[in-house]
Design a protein around this motif. Sequence first.
Motif, PDB file in Angstrom:
ATOM      1  N   GLU A   7       0.430  -1.614  -0.013  1.00 54.34           N
ATOM      2  CA  GLU A   7       0.302   0.076   0.028  1.00 54.34           C
ATOM      3  C   GLU A   7       1.083   1.350   0.111  1.00 54.34           C
ATOM      4  OE1 GLU A   7      -3.318  -0.560   2.608  1.00 54.34           O
ATOM      5  OE2 GLU A   7      -2.757  -2.054   3.100  1.00 54.34           O
ATOM      6  N   ARG A  26       3.826  -2.115   4.905  1.00 53.50           N
ATOM      7  CA  ARG A  26       3.728  -2.937   5.844  1.00 53.50           C
ATOM      8  C   ARG A  26       4.306  -4.118   5.412  1.00 53.50           C
ATOM      9  NH1 ARG A  26      -0.190  -0.521   9.557  1.00 53.50           N
ATOM     10  NH2 ARG A  26       1.003   0.710  11.656  1.00 53.50           N
ATOM     11  N   LEU A  27       4.923  -4.627   4.940  1.00 58.65           N
ATOM     12  CA  LEU A  27       5.349  -5.845   3.870  1.00 58.65           C
ATOM     13  C   LEU A  27       5.321  -7.269   4.314  1.00 58.65           C
ATOM     14  CD1 LEU A  27       7.426  -4.440   0.691  1.00 58.65           C
ATOM     15  CD2 LEU A  27       4.963  -4.360   1.181  1.00 58.65           C
ATOM     16  N   ALA A  28       5.426  -8.412   4.489  1.00 56.15           N
ATOM     17  CA  ALA A  28       5.358  -9.858   4.839  1.00 56.15           C
ATOM     18  C   ALA A  28       6.743  -9.520   5.667  1.00 56.15           C
ATOM     19  CB  ALA A  28       4.604 -10.685   4.834  1.00 56.15           C
ATOM     20  N   ASN A  29       7.794  -9.332   4.843  1.00 58.21           N
ATOM     21  CA  ASN A  29       9.208 -10.338   5.741  1.00 58.21           C
ATOM     22  C   ASN A  29       9.919  -9.315   4.795  1.00 58.21           C
ATOM     23  OD1 ASN A  29       8.663 -11.437   2.235  1.00 58.21           O
ATOM     24  ND2 ASN A  29       7.273 -12.738   3.445  1.00 58.21           N
ATOM     25  N   MET A  30      11.307  -9.790   4.752  1.00 56.75           N
ATOM     26  CA  MET A  30      12.207  -9.708   3.570  1.00 56.75           C
ATOM     27  C   MET A  30      12.487  -9.517   2.558  1.00 56.75           C
ATOM     28  SD  MET A  30      13.858  -7.949   6.220  1.00 56.75           S
ATOM     29  CE  MET A  30      15.264  -7.395   5.784  1.00 56.75           C
ATOM     30  N   LEU A  61       5.618   2.623   8.567  1.00 57.76           N
ATOM     31  CA  LEU A  61       7.403   1.854   8.392  1.00 57.76           C
ATOM     32  C   LEU A  61       7.460   0.413   8.791  1.00 57.76           C
ATOM     33  CD1 LEU A  61       9.119   0.693   6.004  1.00 57.76           C
ATOM     34  CD2 LEU A  61      10.761   2.074   7.113  1.00 57.76           C
ATOM     35  N   ASN A  62       7.203  -0.609   8.998  1.00 55.98           N
ATOM     36  CA  ASN A  62       7.279  -2.081   9.831  1.00 55.98           C
ATOM     37  C   ASN A  62       9.033  -2.393  10.080  1.00 55.98           C
ATOM     38  OD1 ASN A  62       8.292  -3.729   7.792  1.00 55.98           O
ATOM     39  ND2 ASN A  62       6.425  -4.553   7.559  1.00 55.98           N
ATOM     40  N   SER A  64      10.455  -5.107   9.562  1.00 58.90           N
ATOM     41  CA  SER A  64      11.709  -5.474   8.116  1.00 58.90           C
ATOM     42  C   SER A  64      11.490  -4.135   7.265  1.00 58.90           C
ATOM     43  CB  SER A  64      10.980  -6.538   7.498  1.00 58.90           C
ATOM     44  OG  SER A  64       9.755  -7.237   8.267  1.00 58.90           O
TER      45      SER A  64
ATOM     46  N   TRP B  35      -2.912  -9.967   4.150  1.00 56.31           N
ATOM     47  CA  TRP B  35      -1.587  -9.339   5.045  1.00 56.31           C
ATOM     48  C   TRP B  35      -1.862  -8.497   5.481  1.00 56.31           C
ATOM     49  CZ3 TRP B  35       2.104 -10.911   8.236  1.00 56.31           C
ATOM     50  CH2 TRP B  35       2.921 -10.579   8.409  1.00 56.31           C
ATOM     51  N   THR B  64       2.007   2.260  14.765  1.00 58.65           N
ATOM     52  CA  THR B  64       3.029   0.771  14.673  1.00 58.65           C
ATOM     53  C   THR B  64       3.214  -0.128  16.237  1.00 58.65           C
ATOM     54  OG1 THR B  64       4.445   3.029  14.105  1.00 58.65           O
ATOM     55  CG2 THR B  64       5.327   1.740  14.605  1.00 58.65           C
ATOM     56  N   ASN B  67       1.114  -3.573  15.513  1.00 59.19           N
ATOM     57  CA  ASN B  67       1.355  -3.854  14.018  1.00 59.19           C
ATOM     58  C   ASN B  67       2.627  -4.766  14.115  1.00 59.19           C
ATOM     59  OD1 ASN B  67       0.526  -3.820  11.036  1.00 59.19           O
ATOM     60  ND2 ASN B  67       2.990  -3.494  10.929  1.00 59.19           N
ATOM     61  N   GLU B  68       3.306  -4.907  15.499  1.00 57.40           N
ATOM     62  CA  GLU B  68       4.800  -5.546  15.418  1.00 57.40           C
ATOM     63  C   GLU B  68       3.972  -6.812  16.257  1.00 57.40           C
ATOM     64  OE1 GLU B  68       7.407  -5.662  13.919  1.00 57.40           O
ATOM     65  OE2 GLU B  68       7.179  -3.620  13.233  1.00 57.40           O
ATOM     66  N   GLU B  71       1.720  -9.057  13.762  1.00 59.84           N
ATOM     67  CA  GLU B  71       2.642  -8.865  12.657  1.00 59.84           C
ATOM     68  C   GLU B  71       4.054 -10.826  13.296  1.00 59.84           C
ATOM     69  OE1 GLU B  71       4.901  -7.023  10.647  1.00 59.84           O
ATOM     70  OE2 GLU B  71       3.531  -6.215   9.697  1.00 59.84           O
ATOM     71  N   LYS B  75       3.092 -14.688  11.248  1.00 60.50           N
ATOM     72  CA  LYS B  75       4.041 -15.401  11.405  1.00 60.50           C
ATOM     73  C   LYS B  75       4.653 -16.196  12.491  1.00 60.50           C
ATOM     74  CE  LYS B  75       6.466 -10.769   9.407  1.00 60.50           C
ATOM     75  NZ  LYS B  75       7.661 -10.119   9.676  1.00 60.50           N
ATOM     76  N   GLY B 141      17.262 -12.613   8.061  1.00 66.87           N
ATOM     77  CA  GLY B 141      15.067 -11.658   8.330  1.00 66.87           C
ATOM     78  C   GLY B 141      16.011 -10.543   9.306  1.00 66.87           C
ATOM     79  N   SER B 142      14.773 -10.472   9.645  1.00 69.56           N
ATOM     80  CA  SER B 142      14.200  -9.188  10.479  1.00 69.56           C
ATOM     81  C   SER B 142      14.479  -9.148  11.690  1.00 69.56           C
ATOM     82  CB  SER B 142      12.389  -7.933  10.038  1.00 69.56           C
ATOM     83  OG  SER B 142      13.512  -7.027  10.926  1.00 69.56           O
TER      84      SER B 142
END
Lengths: 114, 185
Positions: A7, A26-30, A61-62, A64, B35, B64, B67-68, B71, B75, B141-142
């Motif tokens: 979005e 806010r994309l789901a992953n890297m 911005l999340n 990730s 998602w 924010t 949301n963490e 999410e 996951k 990954g994050s």
Amino acid sequence: MKITAGESTLMFDEKINTIYLAGSMRLANMREYEVVKKFIRQAYDKTENVLIIDFRKLIFLNSSGITTISMFILAVKKLNKAKINILGSKKVSWQEKSLKNFNKLWNEVKIEIE
Amino acid sequence: MKTEIIGDFDLIPKSLPAEGTIHLDLKPIDLMTYWRRCGLTSNFIANFYKLTPKDIKNENSVSTVFNELIENATKYSTKRDSEIVVDLKLYDIQLLMQVKNTCNKTNYSVLKKRLEKLQNTEDLENLYIEEMIKKGDSGQGSGIGLLLLLKDYQSKIGAKFEERKDGLYDITIQVYYFMEEEELI
């Protein structure tokens, strides 16, 4: 140069070396952030002196996304070619709280929160 | 069955009445498939809890932070017949965000180790830099979401891990976020 990621949108104005980010990122992953990483890196490679990244219209911005930008900063720090200026807004609290992180990774990154 | 608690968990006595509560039962499979529902849920909660109609700072922060949590729960949940149970309670300016989900032993171990590291680290700024450099080299990954909540949002975080008879683990994460009062006009 313009792309859509979830979005959010990313637009690069080559004439003024500025990337404009807008919307909710806010994309789901890297893996999903690869497209963002590639876009920003392409813009950097076209920039000679200072690349401006304008976050002011990016509402979310999340983590990730923060990781993606952090890794970009560390990658270009090694190149030490163009510098980075980051624009943020006090009205968007994630920007006031988290944009400063990028300067901690490379002290040549300038952060302007207005 | 074993129960473990790490960090700032149940800081507020359950007997204390909250001023505003939300309870939601969600399915990780729904959130994973659509998602954007993670963000939509976060934005609804943030809009509900903002202190005034113009309180855009707390609205952005609450969305924010929550949301963490949602999410992560999405996951790392087991996918079938699993639930994510969300409870939010406001105590004056302290917003308790609680998210409970069920995960396997591997994800339980990773999260427990992560929270222990965060609890035992005094210099979170330095940890962020170190971890980003490590990730830059490995391309992994994050995983910095909880660190950012502690570091940038001055939240308090705690967790309860409950081992179940089926070998899975129920994980309850609590985040205490302090609303920024200067936004009260």
